[in-house]
Design a protein around this motif. Structure first.
Motif, PDB file in Angstrom:
ATOM      1  N   ILE A  51     -24.448  12.834  24.541  1.00  0.00           N
ATOM      2  CA  ILE A  51     -25.135  12.894  25.640  1.00  0.00           C
ATOM      3  C   ILE A  51     -24.744  14.856  25.683  1.00  0.00           C
ATOM      4  CG2 ILE A  51     -25.549  13.672  28.432  1.00  0.00           C
ATOM      5  CD1 ILE A  51     -24.000  10.434  28.072  1.00  0.00           C
ATOM      6  N   SER A  52     -23.794  14.719  24.947  1.00  0.00           N
ATOM      7  CA  SER A  52     -23.795  16.666  25.023  1.00  0.00           C
ATOM      8  C   SER A  52     -24.640  17.472  23.890  1.00  0.00           C
ATOM      9  CB  SER A  52     -22.338  16.389  25.494  1.00  0.00           C
ATOM     10  OG  SER A  52     -21.353  16.828  24.315  1.00  0.00           O
ATOM     11  N   LEU A  53     -24.054  17.320  22.887  1.00  0.00           N
ATOM     12  CA  LEU A  53     -25.190  17.518  21.405  1.00  0.00           C
ATOM     13  C   LEU A  53     -26.135  17.498  21.436  1.00  0.00           C
ATOM     14  CD1 LEU A  53     -23.139  15.679  19.058  1.00  0.00           C
ATOM     15  CD2 LEU A  53     -23.071  18.639  19.664  1.00  0.00           C
ATOM     16  N   LYS A  54     -27.042  15.922  22.838  1.00  0.00           N
ATOM     17  CA  LYS A  54     -28.613  16.536  23.303  1.00  0.00           C
ATOM     18  C   LYS A  54     -28.908  17.380  23.755  1.00  0.00           C
ATOM     19  CE  LYS A  54     -31.946  13.852  24.698  1.00  0.00           C
ATOM     20  NZ  LYS A  54     -33.261  12.581  25.845  1.00  0.00           N
ATOM     21  N   ALA A  55     -28.361  18.283  24.492  1.00  0.00           N
ATOM     22  CA  ALA A  55     -28.129  19.870  25.223  1.00  0.00           C
ATOM     23  C   ALA A  55     -27.871  20.385  24.269  1.00  0.00           C
ATOM     24  CB  ALA A  55     -27.159  19.211  26.340  1.00  0.00           C
ATOM     25  N   TYR A  56     -27.016  20.319  23.594  1.00  0.00           N
ATOM     26  CA  TYR A  56     -26.818  21.945  22.147  1.00  0.00           C
ATOM     27  C   TYR A  56     -28.004  21.836  22.246  1.00  0.00           C
ATOM     28  CZ  TYR A  56     -24.777  24.836  18.862  1.00  0.00           C
ATOM     29  OH  TYR A  56     -25.113  25.531  18.125  1.00  0.00           O
ATOM     30  N   THR A  57     -28.252  20.280  21.391  1.00  0.00           N
ATOM     31  CA  THR A  57     -29.445  20.878  20.393  1.00  0.00           C
ATOM     32  C   THR A  57     -31.652  21.269  21.034  1.00  0.00           C
ATOM     33  OG1 THR A  57     -29.974  18.218  20.619  1.00  0.00           O
ATOM     34  CG2 THR A  57     -29.243  19.635  18.851  1.00  0.00           C
ATOM     35  N   GLY A  58     -30.730  20.678  21.978  1.00  0.00           N
ATOM     36  CA  GLY A  58     -32.533  20.949  23.187  1.00  0.00           C
ATOM     37  C   GLY A  58     -31.948  22.231  23.567  1.00  0.00           C
ATOM     38  N   TRP A  99     -22.799  21.167  30.967  1.00  0.00           N
ATOM     39  CA  TRP A  99     -22.252  21.162  32.456  1.00  0.00           C
ATOM     40  C   TRP A  99     -21.849  22.207  33.194  1.00  0.00           C
ATOM     41  CZ3 TRP A  99     -21.576  17.210  29.325  1.00  0.00           C
ATOM     42  CH2 TRP A  99     -22.083  15.684  29.163  1.00  0.00           C
ATOM     43  N   ALA A 100     -21.458  23.154  32.309  1.00  0.00           N
ATOM     44  CA  ALA A 100     -21.240  24.792  32.854  1.00  0.00           C
ATOM     45  C   ALA A 100     -21.836  25.270  33.793  1.00  0.00           C
ATOM     46  CB  ALA A 100     -20.506  25.415  31.640  1.00  0.00           C
ATOM     47  N   PRO A 101     -21.612  25.082  35.547  1.00  0.00           N
ATOM     48  CA  PRO A 101     -21.924  25.914  36.673  1.00  0.00           C
ATOM     49  C   PRO A 101     -22.487  27.173  36.425  1.00  0.00           C
ATOM     50  CG  PRO A 101     -20.027  25.494  37.139  1.00  0.00           C
ATOM     51  CD  PRO A 101     -20.121  24.589  35.649  1.00  0.00           C
ATOM     52  N   ASN A 102     -23.799  27.217  36.001  1.00  0.00           N
ATOM     53  CA  ASN A 102     -24.057  28.764  36.367  1.00  0.00           C
ATOM     54  C   ASN A 102     -25.870  29.025  36.462  1.00  0.00           C
ATOM     55  OD1 ASN A 102     -25.608  31.349  34.782  1.00  0.00           O
ATOM     56  ND2 ASN A 102     -22.980  32.018  35.126  1.00  0.00           N
ATOM     57  N   GLU A 103     -26.067  29.869  37.194  1.00  0.00           N
ATOM     58  CA  GLU A 103     -27.781  30.228  37.916  1.00  0.00           C
ATOM     59  C   GLU A 103     -28.223  30.306  36.182  1.00  0.00           C
ATOM     60  OE1 GLU A 103     -26.916  34.536  39.065  1.00  0.00           O
ATOM     61  OE2 GLU A 103     -27.741  33.209  40.844  1.00  0.00           O
ATOM     62  N   ASN A 104     -27.610  30.719  35.091  1.00  0.00           N
ATOM     63  CA  ASN A 104     -28.958  30.865  33.689  1.00  0.00           C
ATOM     64  C   ASN A 104     -28.928  29.558  32.988  1.00  0.00           C
ATOM     65  OD1 ASN A 104     -28.447  34.342  34.967  1.00  0.00           O
ATOM     66  ND2 ASN A 104     -26.876  34.467  33.663  1.00  0.00           N
ATOM     67  N   ASN A 105     -27.204  29.076  33.433  1.00  0.00           N
ATOM     68  CA  ASN A 105     -28.139  27.766  32.259  1.00  0.00           C
ATOM     69  C   ASN A 105     -28.815  26.273  32.324  1.00  0.00           C
ATOM     70  OD1 ASN A 105     -27.063  26.203  30.550  1.00  0.00           O
ATOM     71  ND2 ASN A 105     -25.073  25.126  31.456  1.00  0.00           N
ATOM     72  N   PRO A 106     -29.945  26.935  31.073  1.00  0.00           N
ATOM     73  CA  PRO A 106     -30.992  26.006  31.773  1.00  0.00           C
ATOM     74  C   PRO A 106     -30.401  24.413  31.409  1.00  0.00           C
ATOM     75  CG  PRO A 106     -30.923  26.743  28.474  1.00  0.00           C
ATOM     76  CD  PRO A 106     -29.274  27.499  30.000  1.00  0.00           C
ATOM     77  N   GLU A 107     -29.802  24.029  31.564  1.00  0.00           N
ATOM     78  CA  GLU A 107     -28.985  23.004  31.725  1.00  0.00           C
ATOM     79  C   GLU A 107     -28.790  22.546  33.055  1.00  0.00           C
ATOM     80  OE1 GLU A 107     -29.504  20.096  29.373  1.00  0.00           O
ATOM     81  OE2 GLU A 107     -30.436  21.556  28.181  1.00  0.00           O
ATOM     82  N   LEU A 125     -16.706  19.663  21.604  1.00  0.00           N
ATOM     83  CA  LEU A 125     -15.842  20.815  23.390  1.00  0.00           C
ATOM     84  C   LEU A 125     -17.361  21.734  23.787  1.00  0.00           C
ATOM     85  CD1 LEU A 125     -13.629  21.245  24.922  1.00  0.00           C
ATOM     86  CD2 LEU A 125     -12.854  22.305  22.799  1.00  0.00           C
ATOM     87  N   VAL A 126     -17.889  22.550  22.549  1.00  0.00           N
ATOM     88  CA  VAL A 126     -19.342  23.528  22.799  1.00  0.00           C
ATOM     89  C   VAL A 126     -20.382  22.791  23.472  1.00  0.00           C
ATOM     90  CG1 VAL A 126     -20.335  25.151  22.017  1.00  0.00           C
ATOM     91  CG2 VAL A 126     -18.305  24.818  21.376  1.00  0.00           C
ATOM     92  N   SER A 127     -20.664  21.795  23.379  1.00  0.00           N
ATOM     93  CA  SER A 127     -21.527  20.842  23.680  1.00  0.00           C
ATOM     94  C   SER A 127     -21.493  20.940  25.227  1.00  0.00           C
ATOM     95  CB  SER A 127     -21.710  19.965  22.969  1.00  0.00           C
ATOM     96  OG  SER A 127     -22.123  20.074  21.413  1.00  0.00           O
TER      97      SER A 127
END
Length: 553
Positions: free
Chosen positions: A120-127, A276-284, A269-271
């Motif tokens: 799940i996290s790697l999919k977000a990172y590659t996206g 899931w890191a909460p931030n207004e600039n995070n596109p995820e 870990l980075v993914s």
């Protein structure tokens, strides 16, 4: 199984190590009486001869060394039994079964959860790869770990693998100097790292490394008189690795696998931060789903899973190598000789009948190490936020208690896995046998005085120090935007230290395994080694005279 060291006219091909059975001295006596001149008490034992374990006893009037008491009668029920060309036949388990199966399920569940989180996290990172950056620089992510961190931890993993392989090679090539060189390098780097952090005004890390350095110096000073004994044992273990290339092959594969997993773990870990890191600039986070709770929970889970998976990898290697050393100890001077492909036979047992037991022991160590990691992170966070003295003292006390518990569990695990490897026992019976062996034989002092375990721990810690220092320097000189305030120093350095230490532990586990197997076999059946390698046995007696009384030989 095979017959060991028959004296001139040994009976033909009796089963190997029959339980509590003595040679028949009735109608067909084939041995000279004890008072024959060639068997007087002052004669040294012949070197490199074959003997039958059933013929070896005090009634032969045979003493291994001048002025030594005759060997006591041993219970051979615990020796490997069986005959055949391979490891499975020689170290035969009468009724093989899958031991501790519930822990296989637990491990597979943890592994499946880790893979699911990774997917799940790697999919977000590659996206969002363009947002995270494609190299050290150029990332738009200024609020959490990004591609810069992946490169950092990947670099740490590669350096740790190289250092671990070089360290193992040093042990093989310069065995005599290995122990002293390890201790000196560990002290220099520990004090150097502590001083560097203090100069850079990173006081929390500087104080911790300074405490570790002072403790290491104290250990060296109190253990320096044990170096000659440790050198003899280590030379014996390394000689076996030279005779059996499978040990080197398994160690190399272990280093490569642990390095590859460390890189994969770093990306996951980075993914997780990316996803899931909460931030207004995070596109995820555009569609919701980001929260600090999810982030912390998943980081905790993958950290525990990483510990658990690497412990299982390490202990599978441990059990595999123990099969090689056990075969060497019991079979190298037997009539049948070494079994074929002992490493492969032991590996098959480790991955089938004994995998549940390995997962059981690894789970205990993973939980303890994970608690230590959490306490260490909490102490760093407390120090970075001003350092409440009461909380600092409480965390240090908790870390001390957990450290003692970790030492005890690790101590028994090393020797319990030898019983698991050679006799196919479940984890709890193997741990019980380890305790009984230590209690009855008094082998604990012998093991502690070997120094080798401490030296290998120093080596792994050395690799951890280098990894942590590289992470600090990398962050300092690349200056990623997410670490502008320095808040990610503790997290990144802690994971770098974890990766380096675990890679070091996995790479050197073959030496750990050899030492553990050697001491277990020596405690159970010292007469086998005394007759198989009398010259080495004599060197051990010279450097550690208490061996005779502890082993009752």
């Amino acid at each position: 199984m095979s017959q060991y060291y028959s004296n001139q006219g040994a009976p033909p091909q009796q089963p190997y190590y029959q339980q509590q059975q003595q040679p028949q001295w009735g109608q067909q006596q084939q041995y000279p009486p004890p008072n024959y001149p060639q068997y007087n008490q002052q004669q040294q034992p012949p070197k490199q001869e074959h003997y039958n374990s059933q013929d070896y006893g005090p009634q032969q009037g045979y003493t291994a060394y001048n002025n030594a008491p005759p060997p006591v009668q041993m219970d051979y029920a615990g020796k490997p039994q069986g005959e055949g060309p391979n490891f499975t036949d020689r170290f035969k388990v009468q009724k093989p079964k899958i031991n501790d199966p519930i822990f296989i399920v637990i491990f597979l569940g943890v592994l499946a959860g880790f893979i699911a989180v990774a997917a799940i996290s790697l999919k977000a990172y590659t996206g969002s790869r363009s947002f995270q950056g494609g190299s050290i620089y150029g990332s738009q992510n200024d609020f959490s770990l990004n591609t810069n961190t992946i490169i950092l931890l990947g670099f740490v993993a590669v350096v740790a693998v190289v250092l671990a392989v070089l360290y193992y090679t040093l042990a093989r090539m310069f065995t005599k100097q290995f122990i002293i060189i390890t201790i000196i390098c560990n002290l220099i780097l520990a004090f150097g790292t502590a001083i560097f952090y203090l100069v850079e005004k990173y006081y929390s890390a500087g104080v911790v490394f300074l405490v570790f350095a002072c403790f290491s110096a104290f250990c060296y000073w109190t253990m320096r008189h044990r170096i000659p004994f440790a050198t003899v044992v280590l030379q014996t273990i390394i000689d076996v690795t030279r005779q059996h290339p499978s040990v080197l092959l398994v160690s190399t594969l272990g280093a490569l696998i642990s390095g590859a997993f460390a890189v994969f773990f770093s990306v996951v870990l980075v993914s997780i931060y990316v996803k899931w890191a909460p931030n207004e600039n995070n596109p995820e986070c555009a569609n919701g789903g980001c929260s600090q709770g999810k982030l912390v929970g998943l980081i905790v889970y993958v950290t525990f899973a990483g510990y658990y998976i690497t412990e299982v990898i390490k202990n599978v290697i441990h059990v595999t190598i123990a099969g090689v050393y056990g075969s060497w100890y019991y079979c190298s001077k037997s009539d049948q000789g070494m079994p074929k492909w002992p490493a492969m036979g032991a590996f098959k047992r480790a991955m089938t009948y004994s995998f549940g037991s390995i997962s059981f022991g690894s789970l205990i160590v993973a939980i303890i190490n994970f608690i230590r990691f959490v306490l260490n992170a909490a102490r760093h966070a407390n120090q970075d936020n001003g350092g409440n003295m009461a909380i600092t003292a409480l965390l240090c006390f908790a870390q001390c208690c957990i450290g003692i518990l970790d030492w005890l569990v690790t101590y028994f695990n090393h020797y319990a896995y030898t019983f698991i490897a050679l006799y196919g026992k479940a984890y709890l019976p193997a741990a019980k046998d380890t305790w009984e062996l230590v209690k009855k034989k008094g082998i604990d002092a012998l093991v502690n005085d070997s120094l080798i375990g401490s030296v290998l721990t120093f080596g792994s810690t050395f690799i951890g120090y280098v990894s942590a220092l590289l992470a600090f320097l990398y962050l300092k000189f690349t200056k990623p935007a997410y670490n502008e305030s320095g808040g990610f120093y503790p997290v990144v350095i802690a994971y770098a230290f974890l990766i380096g230490t675990q890679i070091g532990n996995i790479t050197t586990v073959s030496i750990h395994s050899g030492v553990s197997t050697f001491f277990v076999a020596l405690a159970k059946d010292p007469e086998v080694f005394q007759m198989s390698y009398p010259d080495i046995f004599e060197r051990i007696l010279q450097t550690y005279p208490q061996v005779r009384s502890k082993l009752n030989v």
